[in-house]
Write a protein that holds these residues in place. Structure first.
Motif, short mmCIF file in Angstrom:
data_model
loop_
_atom_site.label_atom_id
_atom_site.label_comp_id
_atom_site.label_asym_id
_atom_site.label_seq_id
_atom_site.Cartn_x
_atom_site.Cartn_y
_atom_site.Cartn_z
N PHE A 197 -2.67 10.22 1.64
CA PHE A 197 -2.43 10.01 3.07
C PHE A 197 -1.92 8.59 3.27
O PHE A 197 -2.57 7.63 2.86
N ASP A 198 -0.76 8.45 3.92
CA ASP A 198 -0.26 7.10 4.21
C ASP A 198 -0.40 6.82 5.70
O ASP A 198 0.43 7.24 6.50
N GLU A 199 -1.44 6.10 6.03
CA GLU A 199 -1.72 5.76 7.43
C GLU A 199 -1.54 6.96 8.36
O GLU A 199 -0.72 6.93 9.28
N PRO A 200 -2.33 7.99 8.14
CA PRO A 200 -2.12 9.24 8.89
C PRO A 200 -2.38 9.11 10.39
O PRO A 200 -1.95 9.97 11.14
N LYS B 52 0.83 -1.22 0.00
CA LYS B 52 0.00 0.00 0.00
C LYS B 52 0.86 1.26 0.00
O LYS B 52 0.64 2.18 -0.80
N SER B 53 1.83 1.31 0.92
CA SER B 53 2.68 2.50 0.98
C SER B 53 3.49 2.66 -0.29
O SER B 53 3.63 3.77 -0.81
N THR B 54 4.01 1.57 -0.77
CA THR B 54 4.82 1.63 -2.00
C THR B 54 3.98 2.18 -3.15
O THR B 54 4.45 3.01 -3.93
MG LIG Z 1 2.67 1.24 4.83
#
Ligand SMILES: [Mg+2]
Ligand SMILES: Nc1ncnc2c1ncn2[C@@H]1O[C@H](COP(=O)(O)OP(=O)(O)OP(=O)(O)O)[C@@H](O)[C@H]1O
Lengths: 254, 248
Positions: free
Chosen positions: B164-167, B44-46
């Motif tokens: 937003f990455d896991e804010p 997901k982050s990638t």
């Molecule tokens: Mg991540």
């Protein structure tokens, strides 16, 4: 008692030479450290440029990094005294017997020598900064140079300040090796005085105190600068939701 | 199509020999509020970081408003100014106070005047309820406050998309709410949002679409009602059962 009288005698007779020597020592150490720091910051920014996608630029980058690495290794790996002789007399050879002005040569030698150490100190300082600081800046569109200049280096400088102070103090002492090219810094002048009065011990006692006074002052001043750079540890909350006019002081909550 | 923000085709990202994204295709329309869910390590982050080029994709294509962002000579900085990012770890500039954090990018990237940049910053700091803290340094704020400032900093660039990455993942439970409520308000403004989140309730209530990622691909792309009540894919169901059980 006689010892103190001799000390006072030397001071009252040679105080101008001693002060002049102290002045040059301080000047060369200060300028050398500052220019060295600038060289270090510059190489730090250049060495961290992300790999270019363009082949030509990538080759240029490789060459630049190689030159920086060679510079660092050579100037860290040889004594400053030898560098002074090579640069001073090397120039004289090339310039057909004309020599560099000694103070100028001294400033130059201490600067590039310190620059080699600073390059490594700054590199360490940049590495100590969290990757998130770079990403936060990149994510709003800042380029490498803006990121380094406004975000990373101010924090890195704060972190490397103790090492910079260290370099400054080393420079105050090591400037004495410039006597080999005849720079009239403190050690050189002390040597001159001692050849005139033969009071070797007394003369160098005075000079030790003078060196220590310089290094100790610098050490304390930089500690103060460090504190100032840490910034205020409290801030003012402007207004509140219930009373917009209220001004509440909040202590650091960590 | 005029209102397509992202057109992502067959996006692949390798880290060395580790293939993390294995061909992702998706379209994002203007104003969509998308949640990306999936197990840890699913990419997901990638995926998100490839969208604003913090990671360089290995292959595939990403078009932003019809422009190939991976093409030669593409202006990455100008693009990033339009596609904001909010990180799990906030990434506020530690050497500046709250106001300067929100002003710097506007002045250096968008070349706004100091006065204009400060006005814009104050506007968005008010939106996130942080206008009273302009003088504070990041180290003096709570996690929730930091994240709200980070959102204001991103908004100050007037982006077209916000990632937003896991804010809320780095926040204490009592601070999650304040950040989610800011994001909930934002989702109603027409801003295009893509949020990687483990907050299933938020994904369900706020998003217009949910992407479920598994093993480097988008395993299911559907409306939140569908994902959370009758997912087509068995692995979506398994994942949701697992995370919702953990909650209970
Ligand atoms: Mg991540
Ligand atoms: N810079 C990197 N170098 C090598 N491998 C990486 C790198 N970044 C991520 N990975 C690997 O890629 C995979 C996917 O990582 P990613 O961070 O995208 O997962 P994620 O879905 O965001 O997980 P989480 O929910 O834990 O944040 C992981 O196996 C991770 O180890």
């Amino acid at each position: 008692m006689q010892f103190f009288n001799e000390i006072i005698g030397i001071i009252s007779k040679y105080w101008q030479m001693l002060l002049k020597g102290l002045g040059y020592t301080m000047l060369i150490a200060l300028v050398g450290t500052l220019v060295g720091l600038v060289i270090g910051l510059l190489t730090g920014v250049l060495r961290t440029i992300p790999k270019s996608k363009n082949t030509f630029l990538r080759i240029l980058q490789k060459i630049m990094n190689f030159i920086i690495a060679v510079y660092v290794e050579i100037f860290r790996g040889t004594p400053m005294m030898v560098q002074a002789m090579v640069i001073f007399w090397g120039y004289a050879l090339l310039a057909g017997g004309n020599t560099l002005p000694v103070i100028g040569a001294g400033l130059f030698i201490v600067s590039i020598n310190t620059g080699a150490y600073m390059a490594e100190i700054v590199r360490g300082g940049i590495m100590s900064i969290d990757k998130g600081q770079f990403e936060g800046a990149h994510a709003i569109g800042m380029n490498h140079f803006q990121t380094m200049f406004y975000v990373v280096l101010p924090q890195a400088i704060r972190n490397i300040l103790p090492s910079v102070a260290n370099e400054f103090i080393i420079n105050i002492k090591d400037t004495s090796v410039l006597n080999v090219i005849g720079v009239a810094e403190l050690y050189y002048n002390a040597y001159m005085i001692q050849t005139m009065n033969y009071k070797i011990f007394q003369t160098y006692v005075i000079v030790s105190v003078m060196y220590f006074a310089m290094t100790f002052t610098v050490s304390r001043l930089l500690r103060l600068l460090e504190k100032a750079m840490n910034g205020k540890n409290s801030y003012v909350v402007l207004g509140s939701q219930s009373d917009p006019a209220a001004e509440i002081r909040v202590k650091e909550a960590e | 199509m005029a209102d397509t923000v992202f057109e992502i085709r067959n996006l692949v990202k390798n880290f060395g020999s580790n293939e993390v994204l294995k061909g992702i295709s998706a379209t994002v329309k203007k104003g969509e509020v998308i949640s990306v869910i999936g197990a840890s390590g699913s990419g997901k982050s990638t995926f998100l970081r490839c969208l604003n080029l913090l990671e360089q994709p290995t292959s595939g294509s990403i078009e932003f408003e019809g422009n190939d962002i991976l093409g030669k000579g593409f202006n990455v900085e100008a693009y990033r100014a339009k596609v904001g990012m909010v990180f799990q770890s906030f990434n506020l500039f530690n050497n500046m106070n709250v106001l300067k954090n929100c002003v710097l990018g506007q002045m250096k990237v968008l070349k706004r005047s100091k006065k204009e940049a400060e006005e814009v910053a104050m506007k968005y700091l008010s939106v996130v309820g942080m206008s009273a803290y302009v003088n504070a340094r990041p180290a003096q704020l709570s996690g929730g406050q930091k994240q709200r400032v980070a959102i204001a900093r991103a908004l100050s660039m007037n982006p077209e998309v916000l990632l937003f990455d896991e804010p809320t993942s780095a926040l204490d439970p009592e601070m999650v709410g304040e950040v989610l409520s800011v994001m909930r308000d934002l989702s109603k403004t027409g801003l295009t949002m893509i949020t990687v989140t483990h907050e299933m309730q938020f994904a369900r209530e706020v998003s217009s679409r949910v992407l479920f990622m598994d093993g480097g691909v988008i395993a299911e792309d559907a409306l939140p009602e569908v994902i959370f009540t009758s997912p087509k894919e068995a692995r979506t169901r398994e994942f949701l059962t697992r995370v919702l059980e953990k909650r209970a």
